[in-house]
Design a protein around this motif. Structure first.
Motif, short mmCIF file in Angstrom:
data_model
loop_
_atom_site.label_atom_id
_atom_site.label_comp_id
_atom_site.label_asym_id
_atom_site.label_seq_id
_atom_site.Cartn_x
_atom_site.Cartn_y
_atom_site.Cartn_z
N ASP A 172 -101.86 56.92 54.24
CA ASP A 172 -102.96 55.94 55.20
C ASP A 172 -104.07 56.04 54.37
O ASP A 172 -104.13 56.18 53.06
N SER A 175 -110.00 57.31 54.38
CA SER A 175 -110.91 57.73 55.68
C SER A 175 -110.27 58.08 56.98
O SER A 175 -110.75 58.56 57.70
N ASP A 176 -108.90 57.83 56.89
CA ASP A 176 -108.14 58.27 58.12
C ASP A 176 -107.53 59.58 58.07
O ASP A 176 -106.67 59.64 59.14
N SER A 189 -101.16 59.05 61.43
CA SER A 189 -100.42 57.66 61.66
C SER A 189 -99.21 57.92 60.86
O SER A 189 -98.26 57.12 61.30
#
Length: 342
Positions: A172, A175-176, A189
């Motif tokens: 991903d 930052s996520d 995710s």
């Protein structure tokens, strides 16, 4: 196929499993025997070649996909047709850096590093690339250039890691990523997407932050598929909530969770999970209109279930408000099981 006649539909249903069997031989790097080769030859004439022609792939020799990862089922379907689909990873500032080559296709990866490209993974898990294709800089934006291009290394902003076979798994955006109590960073995710590749799992939400030592998950079962499965196996049920808590359904999803976790670093594997008694609903502000999770809202709404996932109990009773057609409202209670994995 939906518009095909009954005979064509029958032929399709007969030979697609043959194509899938040949795809499995291919990905397992096994040689099919004469029986399977003969069946596939017939299937190619009757089914696969006409489908490829419809797609415009009748003369395709090299096929790549990029962008979002495809599910294993998508790869198997195209391989069943005789199309060896591969993934690649590229970025405007650095060109193409990874790709599946020859028949070395791993569903969960974006391939191995291409020749004349250097790659390393930073301590933060970010993919760094160096090659002759690296850009000179952003037009009239030296600050952005200095931020992304440090020495010879371009900082992609994407997170990933190398497998034991030397291929790269894209997770991903950095930052996520979320950080666990032990310092390990995982991509919610990415795990959720892999879980949704399962035919039994319609949606998923992974939980785990600095206050947690491991990852847990809340799953939404696919009611249509598992409802048919339950009927075929003579498992009685009345509602979505009832079906979601059947032990036989948990047995199916447990295998899927274990399969996804096996490809993850040890710290990022799902240790406990549960089936929610209802689907995630955008009308209840649980999802955006594009069906993205509203994590902060969801973690607050299901705080009780999340606390139970990080506790020692194997079941929790959830309450849900329901609204009847005549306008009355009520509360229903549903026992929800919690499954622990090794």
């Amino acid at each position: 196929i939906g518009d095909a006649g009954p005979i064509n539909k029958l032929v399709y249903r007969l030979f697609l499993p043959v194509g899938y069997r040949m795809a499995d031989f291919h990905y397992a790097q096994e040689r099919p025997n004469l029986f399977w080769k003969s069946l596939y030859w017939i299937g190619n004439l009757a089914v696969f070649r006409p489908i490829k022609d419809t797609f415009g792939f009748s003369k395709a020799r090299i096929s790549y996909t990029t962008g979002a990862s495809l599910s294993p089922d998508a790869f198997r379907f195209f391989r069943a047709l005789g199309i060896s689909l591969k993934q690649m990873y590229g970025i405007t500032e650095a060109g193409t850096a990874f790709s599946h080559r020859a028949d070395d296709v791993k569903f969960e990866t974006i391939g191995s590093v291409l020749p004349d490209v250097e790659v390393r993974i930073s301590d933060e898990g970010e993919i760094l690339i160096a090659s002759g294709a690296i850009f000179k800089g952003y037009y009239k934006n030296p600050d952005a250039t200095r931020e992304k291009l440090i020495g010879k290394w371009f900082h992609t902003g994407d997170a990933g890691y190398f497998t034991d076979e030397g291929q790269v798994v894209f997770l991903d955006r950095v930052s996520d990523l979320r950080e666990l109590a032990g310092g390990g960073k995982y991509a919610p995710s990415f795990i959720e997407g892999r879980l949704r590749f399962s035919p039994y799992i319609k949606d998923a939400m992974c939980i785990g932050g600095k206050g947690h030592h491991y990852v847990t998950a809340i799953l939404i079962i696919d009611f249509d598929i598992l409802g048919r499965w339950a009927e075929e196996h003579h498992i009685p049920y009345t509602t979505y909530a009832d079906l979601s808590q059947k032990p036989e359904i948990y047995e199916l999803t447990q295998k899927e969770v274990e399969r996804v976790s096996a490809a993850l670093p040890t710290f990022a594997r799902v240790r406990r999970y549960s089936h929610l008694h209802k689907e995630f609903d955008p009308d209840e502000a649980e999802l955006t209109r594009t069906r993205k999770l509203r994590r902060t809202f969801m973690e607050e709404r299901y705080r009780g279930l999340i606390e139970a996932l990080y506790g020692n109990s194997n079941e929790i009773v959830l309450e849900a408000e329901v609204k009847y057609r005549d306008g009355r409202t009520g509360v229903v209670t549903t026992p929800v099981k919690i499954i622990s994995l090794e």
